[in-house]
Design a protein around this motif. Structure first.
Motif, PDB file in Angstrom:
ATOM      1  N   ASP A 120      45.959  41.207  41.370  1.00 18.29           N
ATOM      2  CA  ASP A 120      47.288  40.888  40.848  1.00 18.29           C
ATOM      3  C   ASP A 120      48.326  41.269  41.908  1.00 18.29           C
ATOM      4  O   ASP A 120      48.486  42.443  42.248  1.00 18.29           O
ATOM      5  CB  ASP A 120      47.532  41.666  39.554  1.00 18.29           C
ATOM      6  CG  ASP A 120      48.773  41.177  38.815  1.00 18.29           C
ATOM      7  OD1 ASP A 120      49.690  40.639  39.476  1.00 18.29           O
ATOM      8  OD2 ASP A 120      48.825  41.339  37.587  1.00 18.29           O
ATOM      9  N   HIS A 121      49.029  40.265  42.420  1.00 19.45           N
ATOM     10  CA  HIS A 121      50.004  40.503  43.486  1.00 19.45           C
ATOM     11  C   HIS A 121      51.216  41.298  42.998  1.00 19.45           C
ATOM     12  O   HIS A 121      51.937  41.887  43.813  1.00 19.45           O
ATOM     13  CB  HIS A 121      50.473  39.173  44.081  1.00 19.45           C
ATOM     14  CG  HIS A 121      51.330  39.321  45.290  1.00 19.45           C
ATOM     15  ND1 HIS A 121      50.854  39.788  46.501  1.00 19.45           N
ATOM     16  CD2 HIS A 121      52.662  39.076  45.485  1.00 19.45           C
ATOM     17  CE1 HIS A 121      51.831  39.820  47.374  1.00 19.45           C
ATOM     18  NE2 HIS A 121      52.942  39.400  46.798  1.00 19.45           N
ATOM     19  N   SER A 122      51.411  41.372  41.681  1.00 20.27           N
ATOM     20  CA  SER A 122      52.560  42.115  41.155  1.00 20.27           C
ATOM     21  C   SER A 122      52.322  43.629  41.144  1.00 20.27           C
ATOM     22  O   SER A 122      53.246  44.399  40.893  1.00 20.27           O
ATOM     23  CB  SER A 122      52.899  41.645  39.743  1.00 20.27           C
ATOM     24  OG  SER A 122      51.867  41.997  38.830  1.00 20.27           O
ATOM     25  N   ASP A 123      51.100  44.069  41.420  1.00 21.45           N
ATOM     26  CA  ASP A 123      50.837  45.503  41.512  1.00 21.45           C
ATOM     27  C   ASP A 123      51.664  46.115  42.646  1.00 21.45           C
ATOM     28  O   ASP A 123      51.973  45.452  43.651  1.00 21.45           O
ATOM     29  CB  ASP A 123      49.351  45.766  41.785  1.00 21.45           C
ATOM     30  CG  ASP A 123      48.469  45.460  40.594  1.00 21.45           C
ATOM     31  OD1 ASP A 123      49.003  45.349  39.484  1.00 21.45           O
ATOM     32  OD2 ASP A 123      47.248  45.319  40.788  1.00 21.45           O
ATOM     33  N   GLU A 124      52.003  47.372  42.507  1.00 22.98           N
ATOM     34  CA  GLU A 124      52.713  48.078  43.569  1.00 22.98           C
ATOM     35  C   GLU A 124      51.904  48.021  44.866  1.00 22.98           C
ATOM     36  O   GLU A 124      50.682  48.182  44.867  1.00 22.98           O
ATOM     37  CB  GLU A 124      52.921  49.533  43.151  1.00 22.98           C
ATOM     38  CG  GLU A 124      53.708  50.362  44.142  1.00 22.98           C
ATOM     39  CD  GLU A 124      53.795  51.816  43.726  1.00 22.98           C
ATOM     40  OE1 GLU A 124      54.415  52.598  44.470  1.00 22.98           O
ATOM     41  OE2 GLU A 124      53.243  52.163  42.658  1.00 22.98           O
ATOM     42  N   LYS A 155      51.265  49.861  47.361  1.00 23.11           N
ATOM     43  CA  LYS A 155      50.419  50.970  47.782  1.00 23.11           C
ATOM     44  C   LYS A 155      49.057  50.979  47.090  1.00 23.11           C
ATOM     45  O   LYS A 155      48.097  51.555  47.611  1.00 23.11           O
ATOM     46  CB  LYS A 155      51.138  52.301  47.521  1.00 23.11           C
ATOM     47  CG  LYS A 155      52.316  52.563  48.452  1.00 23.11           C
ATOM     48  CD  LYS A 155      52.962  53.905  48.186  1.00 23.11           C
ATOM     49  CE  LYS A 155      53.688  53.896  46.834  1.00 23.11           C
ATOM     50  NZ  LYS A 155      54.454  55.167  46.639  1.00 23.11           N
ATOM     51  N   VAL A 156      48.980  50.361  45.916  1.00 24.19           N
ATOM     52  CA  VAL A 156      47.706  50.347  45.187  1.00 24.19           C
ATOM     53  C   VAL A 156      47.200  48.923  44.962  1.00 24.19           C
ATOM     54  O   VAL A 156      46.244  48.714  44.219  1.00 24.19           O
ATOM     55  CB  VAL A 156      47.836  51.075  43.827  1.00 24.19           C
ATOM     56  CG1 VAL A 156      48.117  52.549  44.034  1.00 24.19           C
ATOM     57  CG2 VAL A 156      48.914  50.429  42.953  1.00 24.19           C
ATOM     58  N   ARG A 157      47.868  47.961  45.599  1.00 27.83           N
ATOM     59  CA  ARG A 157      47.472  46.562  45.399  1.00 27.83           C
ATOM     60  C   ARG A 157      46.117  46.302  46.030  1.00 27.83           C
ATOM     61  O   ARG A 157      45.879  46.683  47.180  1.00 27.83           O
ATOM     62  CB  ARG A 157      48.523  45.635  45.994  1.00 27.83           C
ATOM     63  CG  ARG A 157      48.267  44.144  45.712  1.00 27.83           C
ATOM     64  CD  ARG A 157      49.287  43.285  46.436  1.00 27.83           C
ATOM     65  NE  ARG A 157      50.640  43.572  45.969  1.00 27.83           N
ATOM     66  CZ  ARG A 157      51.687  43.647  46.773  1.00 27.83           C
ATOM     67  NH1 ARG A 157      51.543  43.511  48.087  1.00 27.83           N
ATOM     68  NH2 ARG A 157      52.884  43.883  46.275  1.00 27.83           N
ATOM     69  N   GLY A 158      45.255  45.634  45.295  1.00 24.82           N
ATOM     70  CA  GLY A 158      43.929  45.288  45.810  1.00 24.82           C
ATOM     71  C   GLY A 158      43.055  44.750  44.692  1.00 24.82           C
ATOM     72  O   GLY A 158      43.449  44.719  43.525  1.00 24.82           O
ATOM     73  N   TRP A 159      41.873  44.319  45.066  1.00 28.14           N
ATOM     74  CA  TRP A 159      40.938  43.804  44.068  1.00 28.14           C
ATOM     75  C   TRP A 159      40.465  44.936  43.169  1.00 28.14           C
ATOM     76  O   TRP A 159      40.093  46.009  43.644  1.00 28.14           O
ATOM     77  CB  TRP A 159      39.731  43.168  44.755  1.00 28.14           C
ATOM     78  CG  TRP A 159      40.027  41.831  45.354  1.00 28.14           C
ATOM     79  CD1 TRP A 159      40.421  41.574  46.639  1.00 28.14           C
ATOM     80  CD2 TRP A 159      39.958  40.572  44.684  1.00 28.14           C
ATOM     81  NE1 TRP A 159      40.608  40.220  46.808  1.00 28.14           N
ATOM     82  CE2 TRP A 159      40.321  39.574  45.627  1.00 28.14           C
ATOM     83  CE3 TRP A 159      39.631  40.175  43.400  1.00 28.14           C
ATOM     84  CZ2 TRP A 159      40.364  38.221  45.323  1.00 28.14           C
ATOM     85  CZ3 TRP A 159      39.666  38.823  43.082  1.00 28.14           C
ATOM     86  CH2 TRP A 159      40.033  37.858  44.028  1.00 28.14           C
ATOM     87  N   ARG A 160      40.495  44.685  41.872  1.00 33.67           N
ATOM     88  CA  ARG A 160      39.968  45.641  40.903  1.00 33.67           C
ATOM     89  C   ARG A 160      38.724  45.036  40.247  1.00 33.67           C
ATOM     90  O   ARG A 160      38.600  43.818  40.127  1.00 33.67           O
ATOM     91  CB  ARG A 160      41.022  45.988  39.846  1.00 33.67           C
ATOM     92  CG  ARG A 160      41.333  44.863  38.876  1.00 33.67           C
ATOM     93  CD  ARG A 160      42.440  45.206  37.906  1.00 33.67           C
ATOM     94  NE  ARG A 160      43.755  45.189  38.542  1.00 33.67           N
ATOM     95  CZ  ARG A 160      44.898  45.119  37.867  1.00 33.67           C
ATOM     96  NH1 ARG A 160      44.888  45.081  36.545  1.00 33.67           N
ATOM     97  NH2 ARG A 160      46.048  45.087  38.510  1.00 33.67           N
ATOM     98  N   SER A 161      37.822  45.899  39.821  1.00 28.90           N
ATOM     99  CA  SER A 161      36.589  45.464  39.184  1.00 28.90           C
ATOM    100  C   SER A 161      36.658  45.799  37.701  1.00 28.90           C
ATOM    101  O   SER A 161      36.735  46.964  37.321  1.00 28.90           O
ATOM    102  CB  SER A 161      35.385  46.151  39.834  1.00 28.90           C
ATOM    103  OG  SER A 161      34.191  45.771  39.184  1.00 28.90           O
ATOM    104  N   ILE A 162      36.629  44.761  36.867  1.00 25.47           N
ATOM    105  CA  ILE A 162      36.669  44.942  35.416  1.00 25.47           C
ATOM    106  C   ILE A 162      35.235  44.907  34.893  1.00 25.47           C
ATOM    107  O   ILE A 162      34.532  43.901  35.035  1.00 25.47           O
ATOM    108  CB  ILE A 162      37.496  43.831  34.742  1.00 25.47           C
ATOM    109  CG1 ILE A 162      38.898  43.766  35.339  1.00 25.47           C
ATOM    110  CG2 ILE A 162      37.546  44.041  33.230  1.00 25.47           C
ATOM    111  CD1 ILE A 162      39.678  42.519  34.919  1.00 25.47           C
ATOM    112  N   HIS A 163      34.795  46.013  34.316  1.00 29.61           N
ATOM    113  CA  HIS A 163      33.458  46.066  33.730  1.00 29.61           C
ATOM    114  C   HIS A 163      33.552  45.497  32.320  1.00 29.61           C
ATOM    115  O   HIS A 163      34.094  46.140  31.413  1.00 29.61           O
ATOM    116  CB  HIS A 163      32.949  47.507  33.714  1.00 29.61           C
ATOM    117  CG  HIS A 163      31.480  47.609  33.519  1.00 29.61           C
ATOM    118  ND1 HIS A 163      30.860  48.726  32.991  1.00 29.61           N
ATOM    119  CD2 HIS A 163      30.479  46.737  33.786  1.00 29.61           C
ATOM    120  CE1 HIS A 163      29.554  48.538  32.938  1.00 29.61           C
ATOM    121  NE2 HIS A 163      29.294  47.344  33.415  1.00 29.61           N
TER     122      HIS A 163
END
Length: 388
Positions: A295-299, A301-309
């Motif tokens: 999500d490009h709207s994330d801040e 400093k923490v923007r990046g791919w996240r893994s949803i289990h």
């Protein structure tokens, strides 16, 4: 069970998909106990009596047949499940529709658009309930991807890409035809990876991203001749071993698809990725309970791919299974399709993908083959209306 409305299943074809579908029927009452309708394993059918009898005994079918026509003629069969090679789909489905039976048909719907059109006409004229087993829709992470796109979180979609890679046909000594290798025989299969693997990718893509408008494709047959099991002699191979195509979707996004059976090291690598204006998602069958999300709207400093289990109770289908953090598998996608079909009997809604939905996928697959043969762009003629 005494208050349940029972749907008596006639399974035609006792190979891999026959086993997988039957497992779905057997699990429905255990995990969806509140449904009004339940399946009964009434009859299975295989051409060889010893195989049909053994399958019936192992899986709990009350009876067996060796002629599919007998299954359709029986008064005690309500729904016909077609698990045969592709060349039998049309004849069986049309006969079943004329007999007023519900129909659950393995994918692809048929070998050609002409065959599929006849099947579609038969079920719609008869008004019988129908669905096609494009099971990857029912993997919870894929369903979640569909829901995220539908929510608008990705914004305008720019790209959809998918591949399906295998390596099981690299051996030139494999014959074509017969029970195990009919997928290498164009007469039985219709096409190679296009109808077998890309059909899955196309169905999922249009379900998530809308209709495919036109295609430009290349195919290759790497091994030109194989021994045919029927004759024992070498014959020309008529299927596509590999296919790559790109396309335009109705929503203006671009698509890129690849399938092959010649990717050494890959048994069933199915991946998809969708890139939107605001966010992206991607999924991999080898890690099927995870959905990756950016999500490009994330801040920053923490923007990046996240893994949803995808294992929580509020994820699609997962409230039926175990505890958060524990996984389900490939076979559950078929259980979910059985559950959706039997729920649709209760609600009166269609169970997608219907024959009409699968007919649109057939149009894309045929346009892909025609494009590759002519080395030109081809319009698909797809009229995509499914919104669920």
């Amino acid at each position: 069970m005494s208050n349940k409305k029972l749907i008596r299943i006639g399974l035609i074809g006792t190979g891999l998909m026959g086993r997988i579908h039957t497992n779905g029927y057997k699990r429905l009452a255990d995990f969806f106990p509140e449904y009004e309708y339940n399946p009964v394993l009434q009859a299975c059918c295989s051409r060889r009596e010893e195989k049909a009898k053994a399958f019936a005994e192992q899986w709990g079918y009350a009876s067996y047949e060796t002629d599919w026509r007998k299954v359709i003629e029986r008064y005690d069969i309500d729904a016909v499940d077609i698990c045969t090679p592709n060349d039998k789909h049309a004849e069986i489905a049309i006969a079943a529709a004329k007999a007023g039976k519900m129909i659950l048909c393995e994918k692809p719907l048929a070998r050609t658009v002409a065959e599929a059109e006849g099947m579609l006409k038969a079920v719609e004229e008869a008004g019988v309930k129908n669905t096609v087993w494009y099971n990857y829709r029912r993997i919870p992470a894929v369903t979640l991807a569909k829901n995220i796109v539908a929510s608008g979180k990705l914004g305008k979609i720019f790209h959809y890409r998918a591949n399906f890679l295998q390596d099981w046909t690299i051996n030139p000594d494999l014959p074509q035809g017969g029970d195990a290798l009919w997928r290498l025989d164009a007469a039985a299969a219709g096409s190679g990876v296009t109808g077998d693997l890309l059909a899955h990718c196309v169905d999922t893509a249009m379900w998530i991203n809308g209709g495919i408008k036109d295609v430009s494709a290349v195919t290759e047959t790497f091994i030109k001749e194989r021994v045919h099991t029927a004759s024992g002699e070498k014959q020309k191979v008529g299927i596509d071993d590999a296919c790559i195509f790109h396309c335009h979707f109705d929503n203006g996004s671009l698509g890129l698809f690849e399938a092959t059976r010649y990717a050494r090291g890959h048994k069933a690598l199915y991946t998809l990725e969708i890139n939107g204006e605001h966010a992206s998602i991607r999924w991999d069958l080898h890690d099927l309970t995870r959905l990756e999300y950016f999500d490009h709207s994330d801040e920053g400093k923490v923007r990046g791919w996240r893994s949803i289990h995808v294992t929580d109770g509020d994820h699609p289908y997962m409230n039926r299974w175990w505890i958060p953090g524990t996984s389900i598998g490939y076979e559950h996608s078929f259980i979910h399709q059985v559950s959706d079909f039997f729920l649709s009997l209760q609600t009166g809604e269609p169970c997608h993908p219907t024959f009409r939905d699968a007919f649109e996928t057939q149009k894309v697959c045929e346009a892909v083959i025609e494009s590759a043969n002519s080395r030109a762009w081809k319009d698909t003629g797809v009229e995509w209306v499914e919104k669920v």
